[in-house]
Design a protein around this motif. Structure first.
Motif, short mmCIF file in Angstrom:
data_model
loop_
_atom_site.label_atom_id
_atom_site.label_comp_id
_atom_site.label_asym_id
_atom_site.label_seq_id
_atom_site.Cartn_x
_atom_site.Cartn_y
_atom_site.Cartn_z
N VAL A 208 18.82 3.19 6.82
CA VAL A 208 18.10 1.89 6.46
C VAL A 208 19.02 1.42 5.43
CG1 VAL A 208 16.23 1.00 5.25
CG2 VAL A 208 15.88 2.96 6.48
N PRO A 209 19.68 0.08 5.84
CA PRO A 209 20.54 -0.63 5.19
C PRO A 209 20.04 -1.05 3.54
CG PRO A 209 20.55 -1.52 7.31
CD PRO A 209 19.39 -0.78 7.04
N ASP A 210 20.56 -1.01 2.70
CA ASP A 210 20.32 -1.45 1.74
C ASP A 210 20.51 -3.02 1.06
OD1 ASP A 210 19.71 -1.25 -1.36
OD2 ASP A 210 21.34 -0.27 -2.10
N THR A 211 19.40 -3.56 1.90
CA THR A 211 19.55 -5.11 1.89
C THR A 211 18.20 -5.63 1.41
OG1 THR A 211 18.98 -5.19 4.35
CG2 THR A 211 21.30 -5.41 3.74
N ALA A 212 18.04 -6.82 1.07
CA ALA A 212 16.89 -7.34 0.74
C ALA A 212 15.94 -7.84 1.91
CB ALA A 212 16.83 -8.73 -0.41
N PRO A 213 14.75 -7.93 2.03
CA PRO A 213 13.97 -8.44 3.07
C PRO A 213 14.01 -9.84 2.84
CG PRO A 213 12.35 -7.15 1.54
CD PRO A 213 13.91 -7.20 1.16
N ARG A 214 13.64 -10.57 3.92
CA ARG A 214 13.16 -12.00 3.69
C ARG A 214 12.01 -11.95 2.63
NH1 ARG A 214 11.38 -13.69 9.40
NH2 ARG A 214 13.51 -14.44 9.28
#
Lengths: 82, 471
Positions: free
Chosen positions: B230-236
């Motif tokens: 699971v990438p460590d990115t922010a969701p919308r």
């Protein structure tokens, strides 16, 4: 345990996991993937559960494990090689 | 024979009385099972609202019904047979060491409601439904109360229905169904199915054995490996204003949708569950604006005969990490089928192990894992029971079911079978999916699947068909 003996034991586990929908004799003699003989996802999970328990291994279905469980020659070779 | 209680009515209705059902069996004490512990923490978090999760059912008895005494005898035997029906749960040390205490003897109080001799079958059924709702209204106090309540509904002093309400700490849907079936057989005088009983204390001991610890370790290796994807990115951002209520659940009854999912499952040699799960994951991916999303899958954990005979909670969360690839729906379904089967295989573990793992992983991430997306195939048979003949599309369209002020779930697609009706429901946090989009998504599922039944579709077309932002 020889590969053949392992394969025979695995065939018995296939019959148990599939509630007899696939007999041990069918599992031993087929050249088709077990899926083609009617191995359902539930039976597949029961088979892996039994194999992991009996042989002390982990089989991950989302890797090569899916195809491994479809082919008793490959699975018995895998167990022998560990 | 059961002892007649004081008969003191619980309310002003003189048709209501209570009967005492004493029982005596083997007792014991031990740690709770993983499945019981899985529901313990939500029970603490939800407080009184946890009562909405209690499992209600009505066991209808054919005419002319049975004598009240016979029915109470059947309940006594049921309670003596299954430990969970005479168990109290408590965290007496306050350290999270929750115990199950199985009583060797005690008494169940059973509600008895008389409808009158002239009540129609429909009236009896309606009363049984209503008594069930009343019995379920109060949350279970597990430290000093049995986790099941029984209500008999009589016509002319003969029992025509039994309302059964089970706590969701002690029972999952499978276990509640098992108990209802066992009660029906006992009342009918039928023999129990062959095979011994695997009890909750046996299960708890198994989970703490060497074999159980291996199972837990295998599951955690699987979760760790998948969550690493699971990438460590922010969701919308969740920037839509919340509706009232902020979390909403809607249903769609559509046998056409179900039949179409069967066609796709047969073409891809997968399952209807995998087909709907693929669409749920694609929708969640679009809602969050993320190509890769984790979904928790409600895993029944009823693989083996022994597990299938266990009358207590066994359901826990499994994991699917879904990546929206540039492929057709068919290929995506095949991939989800494999990955979700793998996830379901690792759905039994000590909940404390998973809590420790997610704490550890979140400590290393800038954006914590969002594990509020769920998929629940609540069909006990995991297949649709379609009546013969053409499968009808939804006649009423999506309907609002209920709202929540708070919920552990921010998104959950549920499959359920209600008699001959095939139902799909969607629960969503309206700050992420505006309330008016929920019914649009459900209707979109029906039309999309009816088209996909005839030919493959590009996966990237799915979000717009469901009324969602493009990928």
């Amino acid at each position: 345990m020889t590969d053949l003996a392992t394969k025979q034991r695995l065939a018995e586990l296939v019959a148990e996991a599939s509630d007899g929908a696939i007999t041990a004799a069918q599992a031993l003699s087929t050249r088709l993937p077990l899926t083609d003989l009617g191995l359902t996802s539930l039976s597949r999970m029961r088979l892996i559960d039994a194999v992991e328990d009996e042989y002390g291994v982990d089989i991950e279905l989302d890797g090569a494990g899916w195809d491994l469980v479809d082919d008793l020659d490959a699975l018995s070779a895998h167990l022998a090689a560990r | 024979m059961p002892v007649t209680g004081s008969g003191a009515p619980a309310d002003t209705d003189t048709r209501l009385s209570w009967q005492a059902v004493p029982f005596r069996a083997e007792g014991g004490s031990g740690p709770v099972t993983w499945g019981q512990l899985h529901m313990w923490h939500p029970m603490l978090r939800y407080g009184a609202a946890f009562a909405t999760l209690s499992l209600r059912q009505v066991v209808a008895l054919p005419a002319p019904g049975v004598e009240v005494g016979e029915c109470l005898d059947a309940i006594r035997e049921l309670v003596e047979t299954h430990q969970a029906l005479r168990t109290r749960f408590a965290d007496r040390s306050g350290t999270g060491d929750v115990r199950q205490d199985v009583a060797a003897e005690g008494t169940h109080l059973v509600e008895v409601y008389e409808t009158g001799e002239h009540a129609s079958d429909g009236a009896v059924a309606a009363v049984a439904e209503r008594r069930g709702r009343k019995l379920a209204a109060e949350p279970f106090r597990h430290s000093h109360e049995w986790p099941v309540r029984f209500g008999l509904v009589c016509r002319g002093r003969r029992v025509r229905a039994v309302a059964v309400v089970c706590s969701h700490v002690a029972f999952d849907a499978w276990a509640a169904d098992l108990v209802g079936g066992a009660l029906r057989r006992l009342i009918a005088g039928e023999p129990a199915p062959p095979g011994g009983i695997w009890q909750p204390l046996d299960q708890a001991a198994h989970e703490r054995s060497e074999r159980g610890r291996r199972e837990d370790a295998r599951a955690m290796r699987h979760w760790r490996a998948r969550l690493a994807e699971v990438p460590d990115t922010a969701p919308r951002p969740a920037d839509d204003p919340p509706a009232a209520p902020p979390i909403q659940q809607w249903w769609l009854t559509s046998n056409a949708l179900a039949a179409a999912s069967v066609a796709v499952a047969e073409r891809t040699r997968t399952s209807t569950s995998a087909v709907l799960l693929t669409l749920a994951a694609t929708a969640l991916s679009a809602i969050r604006g993320q190509r890769t999303v984790p979904l928790k899958l409600i895993a029944g954990n009823r693989l083996t005969d022994r597990q299938q005979r266990l009358a207590t909670s066994a359901a826990q969360d499994a994991l699917l990490v879904f990546e929206r690839a540039d492929v057709g729906l068919d290929e995506a379904v095949r991939e989800v089928y494999r990955r979700s089967t793998s996830g379901y295989m690792r759905g039994a573990y000590d909940p404390r192990s998973l809590a420790a793992l997610t704490d550890e992983l979140n400590g290393e991430r800038r954006h914590p894992l969002d594990l509020t997306g769920y998929f629940n195939d609540a069909r006990l048979a995991h297949a649709w029971a379609l009546p013969p003949g053409p499968a009808a599309p939804s006649s009423r369209g999506p309907t609002f079911v209920r709202g929540y002020e708070r919920n552990d779930m921010g998104f959950c697609l549920v499959l359920a079978q209600q008699g001959p009706d095939c139902q799909v429901s969607l629960l969503a946090d309206t700050t992420r999916l505006p309330a008016d989009r929920i019914p649009v998504l459900l209707s979109g599922l029906e039309s999309l699947l009816c088209e996909a039944a005839h030919h493959d579709l590009p996966l990237h077309e799915v979000p717009s068909t469901l009324g969602l932002p493009p990928p």
